[in-house]
Motif scaffolding. Structure first.
Motif, PDB file in Angstrom:
ATOM      1  N   ALA A  70      -2.481  12.346 -15.256  1.00 22.60           N
ATOM      2  CA  ALA A  70      -2.168  11.241 -14.343  1.00 22.60           C
ATOM      3  C   ALA A  70      -1.594  11.730 -13.020  1.00 22.60           C
ATOM      4  O   ALA A  70      -1.587  10.994 -12.025  1.00 22.60           O
ATOM      5  N   HIS A  71      -1.130  12.984 -12.988  1.00 21.59           N
ATOM      6  CA  HIS A  71      -0.543  13.526 -11.760  1.00 21.59           C
ATOM      7  C   HIS A  71      -1.597  13.931 -10.738  1.00 21.59           C
ATOM      8  O   HIS A  71      -1.282  14.160  -9.575  1.00 21.59           O
ATOM      9  N   LEU A  72      -2.873  14.000 -11.154  1.00 21.62           N
ATOM     10  CA  LEU A  72      -3.924  14.464 -10.249  1.00 21.62           C
ATOM     11  C   LEU A  72      -4.469  13.328  -9.392  1.00 21.62           C
ATOM     12  O   LEU A  72      -4.586  12.184  -9.837  1.00 21.62           O
ATOM     13  N   ALA A  88       0.875  -1.176   0.000  1.00 24.49           N
ATOM     14  CA  ALA A  88       0.000   0.000   0.000  1.00 24.49           C
ATOM     15  C   ALA A  88       0.909   1.222   0.000  1.00 24.49           C
ATOM     16  O   ALA A  88       1.639   1.459   0.967  1.00 24.49           O
ATOM     17  N   SER A  89       0.872   1.989  -1.074  1.00 29.64           N
ATOM     18  CA  SER A  89       1.809   3.104  -1.200  1.00 29.64           C
ATOM     19  C   SER A  89       1.572   4.170  -0.134  1.00 29.64           C
ATOM     20  O   SER A  89       2.500   4.892   0.249  1.00 29.64           O
ATOM     21  N   GLY A  90       0.344   4.265   0.378  1.00 34.65           N
ATOM     22  CA  GLY A  90       0.066   5.211   1.449  1.00 34.65           C
ATOM     23  C   GLY A  90       0.817   4.861   2.722  1.00 34.65           C
ATOM     24  O   GLY A  90       1.324   5.745   3.429  1.00 34.65           O
ATOM     25  N   CYS A  91       0.906   3.570   3.014  1.00 33.62           N
ATOM     26  CA  CYS A  91       1.693   3.121   4.167  1.00 33.62           C
ATOM     27  C   CYS A  91       3.181   3.310   3.889  1.00 33.62           C
ATOM     28  O   CYS A  91       3.951   3.685   4.773  1.00 33.62           O
ATOM     29  N   PRO A 105      -1.458   5.897 -11.039  1.00 35.28           N
ATOM     30  CA  PRO A 105      -0.370   5.963 -10.052  1.00 35.28           C
ATOM     31  C   PRO A 105      -0.808   6.738  -8.818  1.00 35.28           C
ATOM     32  O   PRO A 105      -1.115   7.932  -8.916  1.00 35.28           O
ATOM     33  N   PRO A 106      -0.877   6.109  -7.657  1.00 39.05           N
ATOM     34  CA  PRO A 106      -1.289   6.836  -6.450  1.00 39.05           C
ATOM     35  C   PRO A 106      -0.355   8.010  -6.165  1.00 39.05           C
ATOM     36  O   PRO A 106       0.845   7.951  -6.433  1.00 39.05           O
ATOM     37  N   CYS A 107      -0.914   9.062  -5.593  1.00 37.69           N
ATOM     38  CA  CYS A 107      -0.108  10.233  -5.250  1.00 37.69           C
ATOM     39  C   CYS A 107       1.019   9.863  -4.292  1.00 37.69           C
ATOM     40  O   CYS A 107       2.123  10.407  -4.367  1.00 37.69           O
ATOM     41  N   THR A 108       0.739   8.928  -3.380  1.00 31.11           N
ATOM     42  CA  THR A 108       1.738   8.537  -2.396  1.00 31.11           C
ATOM     43  C   THR A 108       2.915   7.811  -3.031  1.00 31.11           C
ATOM     44  O   THR A 108       3.991   7.736  -2.437  1.00 31.11           O
ATOM     45  N   LEU A 109       2.728   7.287  -4.241  1.00 28.81           N
ATOM     46  CA  LEU A 109       3.823   6.617  -4.943  1.00 28.81           C
ATOM     47  C   LEU A 109       4.579   7.601  -5.832  1.00 28.81           C
ATOM     48  O   LEU A 109       5.799   7.679  -5.792  1.00 28.81           O
ATOM     49  N   GLN A 110       3.833   8.383  -6.639  1.00 24.98           N
ATOM     50  CA  GLN A 110       4.515   9.264  -7.586  1.00 24.98           C
ATOM     51  C   GLN A 110       5.005  10.568  -6.970  1.00 24.98           C
ATOM     52  O   GLN A 110       6.079  11.062  -7.320  1.00 24.98           O
ATOM     53  N   HIS A 111       4.255  11.141  -6.017  1.00 17.08           N
ATOM     54  CA  HIS A 111       4.668  12.399  -5.402  1.00 17.08           C
ATOM     55  C   HIS A 111       5.312  12.191  -4.027  1.00 17.08           C
ATOM     56  O   HIS A 111       6.303  12.844  -3.698  1.00 17.08           O
ATOM     57  N   GLY A 112       4.726  11.305  -3.227  1.00 15.59           N
ATOM     58  CA  GLY A 112       5.247  11.084  -1.881  1.00 15.59           C
ATOM     59  C   GLY A 112       6.562  10.321  -1.875  1.00 15.59           C
ATOM     60  O   GLY A 112       7.549  10.755  -1.287  1.00 15.59           O
ATOM     61  N   GLN A 113       6.604   9.159  -2.564  1.00 15.63           N
ATOM     62  CA  GLN A 113       7.809   8.338  -2.595  1.00 15.63           C
ATOM     63  C   GLN A 113       8.719   8.666  -3.781  1.00 15.63           C
ATOM     64  O   GLN A 113       9.814   8.098  -3.898  1.00 15.63           O
ATOM     65  N   LYS A 114       8.256   9.536  -4.677  1.00 17.36           N
ATOM     66  CA  LYS A 114       9.046   9.955  -5.841  1.00 17.36           C
ATOM     67  C   LYS A 114       9.431   8.757  -6.716  1.00 17.36           C
ATOM     68  O   LYS A 114      10.588   8.593  -7.117  1.00 17.36           O
ATOM     69  N   LEU A 115       8.427   7.913  -7.022  1.00 16.26           N
ATOM     70  CA  LEU A 115       8.675   6.732  -7.845  1.00 16.26           C
ATOM     71  C   LEU A 115       7.769   6.716  -9.087  1.00 16.26           C
ATOM     72  O   LEU A 115       7.061   5.740  -9.347  1.00 16.26           O
TER      73      LEU A 115
END
Length: 399
Positions: free
Chosen positions: A335-337, A247-250, A304-314
């Motif tokens: 896709a960034h939204l 879970a990318s949020g975790c 792509p979840p925000c937590t993966l692309q923006h939070g984890q920079k992946l």
């Protein structure tokens, strides 16, 4: 940005941190261009720049009221603005400080306090959440369609492979995912088993702490972080290679343990080690030979979840793996939204979350995919509640 923090804040750790972040902001407004809530509301105060000003005013001692809560609460914490910002403003960290300050100085209506307390108590306790979810499924036929759509069907739980490999990794079970979609982690265990890696569930590890952290109860969040660290540490000392997140949020929360516990003398060093060992499942697979992994080629719209692309920079990591395995990915505009899930956001800000979901589903369905795939349990449930097509974790496409 020039600042004049009031004396009560300027010499505190939080005040100094906020001041340093505020001074990086150059008022350019690039952040508003990629902010989901600004796109929906069109209000300067519902964009990052406006919220930064609200936080600055609080720190400088200006009177604040309920409208401050309103605009700070409307932020999804998607951190798209951080990806866009040319000055490197750590908006997510500043928002944490601002929300905690607002909660300590501005009284919320009782109904808001109660709803936030209930979410924090129920969703972070798997056993209690399991009971509540079973009850919700039982009364589902008499609920409104809006509520029915939020209650997923029960899955038949798949067995986990036996722990047999010298290579071992830990996995965070999480708080709501084991009840909502238990087969995501089971699939991860089976995929890694094929790669010669055994996945271990630490019995006492639970909620990552993101939910209370985002609801401005850092003490509750840190208690959960410390419990997870204590649960994982014996396995880490025994040689566990990584702590795997499905879970990318975790994932974005656990990768932040080092910062969040930096002032805790007893836990700071171990928290930093845990953060360094934490990997999204895609990061693990990226460095493994996937010749033993098969997947039936499908036409997929990937979110792509925000937590993966923006939070984890992946950004692009999962997409690359799916293409390598033979899947066709459709083009998805914007896709960034954010899709509007954002942890408890879809429950506390239902109207905005619904608008964002509608916009996201239009973009995802434009290429006429067979299904929608993503990498976070919250996104899966939120998108599925408004989608006529299956929404699943991308791992579930692997065999």
């Amino acid at each position: 940005m020039q600042t004049q923090l009031s004396p009560e804040f300027i010499n505190t750790a939080q005040g100094k941190e906020a001041d340093a972040i505020l001074r990086k902001c150059v008022h350019c407004g690039f952040c508003n261009a990629t902010c989901p809530t600004y796109q929906v509301k069109g209000d300067e105060l519902d964009g990052p720049r406006g919220r930064i000003y609200l936080i600055k005013q609080m720190l400088e001692g200006a009177p604040s009221g309920g409208s401050t809560h309103t605009h700070l609460d409307r932020c999804l914490t998607c951190r798209s603005c951080e990806t866009t910002c040319p000055s490197g403003v750590e908006y997510g960290e500043l928002l944490e400080i601002g929300r905690e300050m607002a909660d300590s100085t501005i009284r919320r209506p009782l109904r808001h306090q109660l709803s936030r307390w209930m979410l924090r108590k129920v969703l972070t306790q798997p056993k209690l959440f399991s009971v509540m979810l079973k009850a919700a499924r039982w009364v589902k036929p008499v609920l409104s369609k809006t509520l029915q759509d939020k209650i997923p069907a029960q899955q038949q739980v798949q067995p986990w492979p036996t722990i047999q490999h010298p290579r071992q990794m830990l996995i965070l079970e999480g708080c709501v995912q084991p009840q909502l979609a238990p087969n995501i982690n089971a699939t991860a265990a089976k995929v890694l088993d094929k790669l010669g890696i055994s996945l271990i569930r630490a019995e006492k590890a639970g909620c990552c702490g993101a939910l209370p952290q985002h609801l401005s109860v850092p003490e509750h969040a840190m208690k959960m972080m410390r419990q997870n660290i204590d649960s994982w540490w014996p396995y880490i000392e025994a040689g566990a290679e990584a702590i795997v997140m499905t879970a990318s949020g975790c994932g974005v929360q656990v990768k932040d343990y080092g910062r969040l516990l930096k002032d805790d003398v007893a836990y700071a060093a171990r928290a930093a080690s845990v953060a360094a060992l934490t990997k999204d499942i895609a990061e693990v697979l990226l460095h493994e030979n996937l010749s033993n992994i098969t997947s039936v080629p499908r036409k997929i719209a990937y979110h792509p979840p925000c937590t993966l692309q923006h939070g984890q920079k992946l950004p692009g990591l999962v997409e690359g793996i799916l293409v390598k395995l033979g899947h066709q990915l459709t083009k998805v505009e914007d896709a960034h939204l954010c899709c509007g899930s954002a942890g408890t956001y879809s429950l506390l800000q239902n109207k905005i979350a619904g608008e964002l979901r509608t916009n996201k589903l239009v973009a995802l369905n434009a290429g006429e995919p067979e299904l929608i795939a993503t990498a976070n349990i919250g996104c899966i449930c939120h998108l599925q509640s408004g989608s006529g097509k299956p929404v699943m974790h991308w791992l579930e496409l692997l065999e």
